[in-house]
Scaffold this active site. Structure first.
Site, short mmCIF file in Angstrom:
data_model
loop_
_atom_site.label_atom_id
_atom_site.label_comp_id
_atom_site.label_asym_id
_atom_site.label_seq_id
_atom_site.Cartn_x
_atom_site.Cartn_y
_atom_site.Cartn_z
N LYS A 89 -7.24 -2.01 9.46
CA LYS A 89 -8.56 -2.37 10.04
C LYS A 89 -8.45 -3.09 11.38
CE LYS A 89 -7.26 -5.00 6.51
NZ LYS A 89 -7.02 -4.79 5.11
N ILE A 93 -13.32 1.25 -2.21
CA ILE A 93 -14.75 1.62 -2.17
C ILE A 93 -14.98 2.68 -1.09
CG2 ILE A 93 -17.09 0.78 -1.70
CD1 ILE A 93 -16.30 -1.92 -2.77
N LYS A 151 -13.52 -5.26 9.40
CA LYS A 151 -14.17 -4.22 8.58
C LYS A 151 -15.63 -4.08 8.97
CE LYS A 151 -10.96 -5.37 4.94
NZ LYS A 151 -10.71 -6.25 3.81
N VAL A 208 0.83 -1.22 0.00
CA VAL A 208 0.00 0.00 0.00
C VAL A 208 0.87 1.27 0.00
CG1 VAL A 208 -1.89 1.21 1.14
CG2 VAL A 208 -1.80 -1.28 1.23
N1 LIG Z 1 -2.50 -4.95 0.63
C1 LIG Z 1 -3.75 -4.55 0.47
O1 LIG Z 1 -4.37 -4.75 -0.58
C2 LIG Z 1 -4.44 -3.78 1.58
C3 LIG Z 1 -5.75 -3.30 1.36
C4 LIG Z 1 -6.38 -2.55 2.38
C5 LIG Z 1 -5.71 -2.32 3.57
N2 LIG Z 1 -4.46 -2.86 3.77
C6 LIG Z 1 -3.80 -2.59 5.05
O2 LIG Z 1 -2.70 -1.72 4.80
C7 LIG Z 1 -1.66 -1.99 5.74
C8 LIG Z 1 -0.37 -2.28 4.98
O3 LIG Z 1 -0.55 -3.44 4.20
P1 LIG Z 1 0.50 -3.87 3.07
O4 LIG Z 1 -0.19 -4.91 2.27
O5 LIG Z 1 1.06 -2.67 2.40
O6 LIG Z 1 1.64 -4.55 3.97
P2 LIG Z 1 3.10 -5.01 3.48
O7 LIG Z 1 3.18 -5.06 1.99
O8 LIG Z 1 3.43 -6.24 4.25
O9 LIG Z 1 4.05 -3.81 3.95
C9 LIG Z 1 4.23 -3.52 5.30
C10 LIG Z 1 5.19 -2.37 5.45
O10 LIG Z 1 5.22 -1.99 6.83
C11 LIG Z 1 6.57 -1.84 7.24
N3 LIG Z 1 6.61 -2.06 8.69
C12 LIG Z 1 6.21 -3.14 9.40
N4 LIG Z 1 6.34 -2.91 10.73
C13 LIG Z 1 6.83 -1.66 10.85
C14 LIG Z 1 7.19 -0.84 11.96
N5 LIG Z 1 7.05 -1.28 13.21
N6 LIG Z 1 7.65 0.40 11.71
C15 LIG Z 1 7.81 0.88 10.45
N7 LIG Z 1 7.47 0.14 9.35
C16 LIG Z 1 7.01 -1.11 9.56
C17 LIG Z 1 7.35 -2.85 6.42
O11 LIG Z 1 8.71 -2.48 6.40
P3 LIG Z 1 9.79 -3.27 5.51
O12 LIG Z 1 9.52 -2.82 4.10
O13 LIG Z 1 11.08 -2.80 6.02
O14 LIG Z 1 9.52 -4.74 5.73
C18 LIG Z 1 6.65 -2.71 5.06
O15 LIG Z 1 7.20 -1.65 4.33
C19 LIG Z 1 -2.16 -3.14 6.61
O16 LIG Z 1 -2.77 -2.62 7.77
C20 LIG Z 1 -3.22 -3.80 5.75
O17 LIG Z 1 -4.21 -4.46 6.51
C21 LIG Z 1 -3.82 -3.56 2.81
#
Ligand SMILES: NC(=O)c1ccc[n+]([C@@H]2O[C@H](COP(=O)([O-])OP(=O)(O)OC[C@H]3O[C@@H](n4cnc5c(N)ncnc54)[C@H](OP(=O)(O)O)[C@@H]3O)[C@@H](O)[C@H]2O)c1
Length: 391
Positions: free
Chosen positions: A96, A127, A196, A14
């Site tokens: 969430k 959405i 959600k 994201v």
């Molecule tokens: N993916 C989707 O389609 C989607 C849709 C809606 C909502 N979300 C929500 O959006 C959020 C992010 O999801 P994502 O899919 O982008 O996750 P992701 O791809 O796993 O990326 C997580 C990121 O968070 C960083 N991180 C983890 N712990 C941290 C900390 N303590 N301090 C600073 N940075 C930290 C990681 O760092 P590193 O890069 O160094 O590992 C990575 O850059 C989640 O809450 C998820 O539920 C995701």
């Protein structure tokens, strides 16, 4: 218009999606000051000067107005978000789990600190359901809200029902495409869509619930027998989250459900999500869009940042209007298909059973059961038993 200075936590799926949509949106007056990530040694697509692993470089930075929290660790996210608000910064989040688990504390914090806390991307990604519930459905006419709230399980179910790939192959594909949570259990056991649902219960009816109060059941036990049952009857299977108002009671759950092929929800496939709203005079309305993925989710985060340019805050009108009016209720009937093999469900838990089927390949029953009896049953935990709602 203000020039917002952003501090972003997370540069995964994201975070990078947000970066790309920000680059392509000239109308948003904002600037990324710093990005905090976990592992400074990972190779990044941006200049190293953007990144830090020290959260205080963002949280204690007077040059940053808005913290955008996009990490995959709910506990760390709660600490980041609370510190940011206590430091007078507005916050945008997509988390969430963190929001559903701490809703009341987060509301108090934004009130106390007079800051905005926006989280449109946390529910169905692209959405705009929260803003619609806040602004358009800001009255008492809404009677129910249901839909497909999880992109990765919808992707898995769509592919499984196509019958080409196995469950494990499809789950891996969903993870590779960035649709699945880091911990896939949250998706496939229906926990992520339940978070959600808890957030939407609040914006739809002003009802504050704890995630553990809302029943969820996932898709991980669906097998060929269940898929065959659906296909023979012109049905498909979707993981449905639902809340419905019945006088001063609110019925809510997240359960796999058979859906007639041709209906609106049956046509919501792969990573798409849909929300169907029922209200007194407008009747049925549909919101449809991508419920996962980098740019769709990034676009919802962008929309929140844009709203902050206009000092937008959720007003939570229904919370004050409906204070104490609605109670979560488990005393209502669900019509279920229960497939079993070996151990059978406790037939006495059912109010009525309309069909029992036995064969060498498996057995099933169709019957009505109160949600509270389903929730308290031990037989549902058996690996050889699966259930799907039949409307
Ligand atoms: N993916 C989707 O389609 C989607 C849709 C809606 C909502 N979300 C929500 O959006 C959020 C992010 O999801 P994502 O899919 O982008 O996750 P992701 O791809 O796993 O990326 C997580 C990121 O968070 C960083 N991180 C983890 N712990 C941290 C900390 N303590 N301090 C600073 N940075 C930290 C990681 O760092 P590193 O890069 O160094 O590992 C990575 O850059 C989640 O809450 C998820 O539920 C995701």
């Amino acid at each position: 218009m203000k020039n917002l200075k952003l501090g972003i936590f997370g540069f995964g799926c994201v975070g990078q999606g947000l970066y790309h949509v920000l680059q392509q949106s000239n109308s948003i007056n904002s600037e990324i000051v710093k990005i905090c990530i976990k592992d400074l040694n990972k190779s990044r697509s941006l200049d190293a000067s953007y990144f830090t692993d020290n959260k205080d470089e963002l949280l204690q930075n007077d040059n940053i107005d808005v913290i955008v929290e996009l990490i995959d660790d709910a506990e760390a996210a709660f600490e980041i978000v609370t510190t940011a608000m206590n430091n007078g910064k507005s916050v945008v989040s997509a988390n969430k789990k963190m929001i559903a688990e701490h809703l009341e504390e987060l509301l108090e914090l934004q009130e106390k600190n007079k800051v905005s806390f926006l989280y449109e991307a946390s529910c169905c990604a692209s959405i705009p359901i929260i803003r619609n519930l806040e602004e358009y459905y800001d009255n008492d006419l809404l009677s129910s809200l249901e839909g497909i709230f999880n992109g990765s399980t919808n992707f898995i179910l769509s592919k499984l029902l196509d019958g080409v790939q196995t469950y494990d192959e499809v789950l891996k594909e969903a993870q590779d495409l960035g649709f699945a949570e880091s911990d896939p259990t949250l998706d496939v056991e229906g926990i992520d869509p339940k978070y959600k649902l808890c957030i939407l219960l609040f914006h739809a009816f002003g009802l504050v619930t704890k995630p553990e109060e809302v029943f969820n059941y996932g898709i991980s036990k669906i097998n060929e027998f269940d898929i065959d049952y659906a296909k023979k009857r012109g049905l498909t299977i979707k993981l449905i989250s639902k809340c419905r108002r019945n006088s001063d009671k609110i019925e809510a759950y997240c359960l796999p459900t058979f859906i007639p092929i041709g209906s609106v929800l049956s046509q919501t496939s792969n990573e798409y999500n849909a929300v169907v709203l029922e209200s007194a005079f407008s009747e049925s309305q549909l919101l449809y869009g991508k419920g996962a993925g980098d740019k769709p989710t990034g676009s919802a985060v962008l929309s929140d940042i844009s709203a902050l340019n206009h000092n937008y805050r959720y007003e939570y009108k229904k919370k004050s209007k409906n204070q104490g009016k609605f109670k979560l209720c488990e005393d209502f009937d669900l019509r279920l298909y229960v497939r079993y093999d070996g151990t059978s469900p406790n037939f006495e838990d059912f109010d009525s059973i309309e069909e029992k089927y036995y064969s060498e390949k498996g057995n099933f029953l169709v019957g009505c059961i109160k949600l509270k009896n389903l929730k308290n049953s031990n037989w549902l935990k058996e690996a050889s038993i699966n259930t799907i709602v039949l409307n």
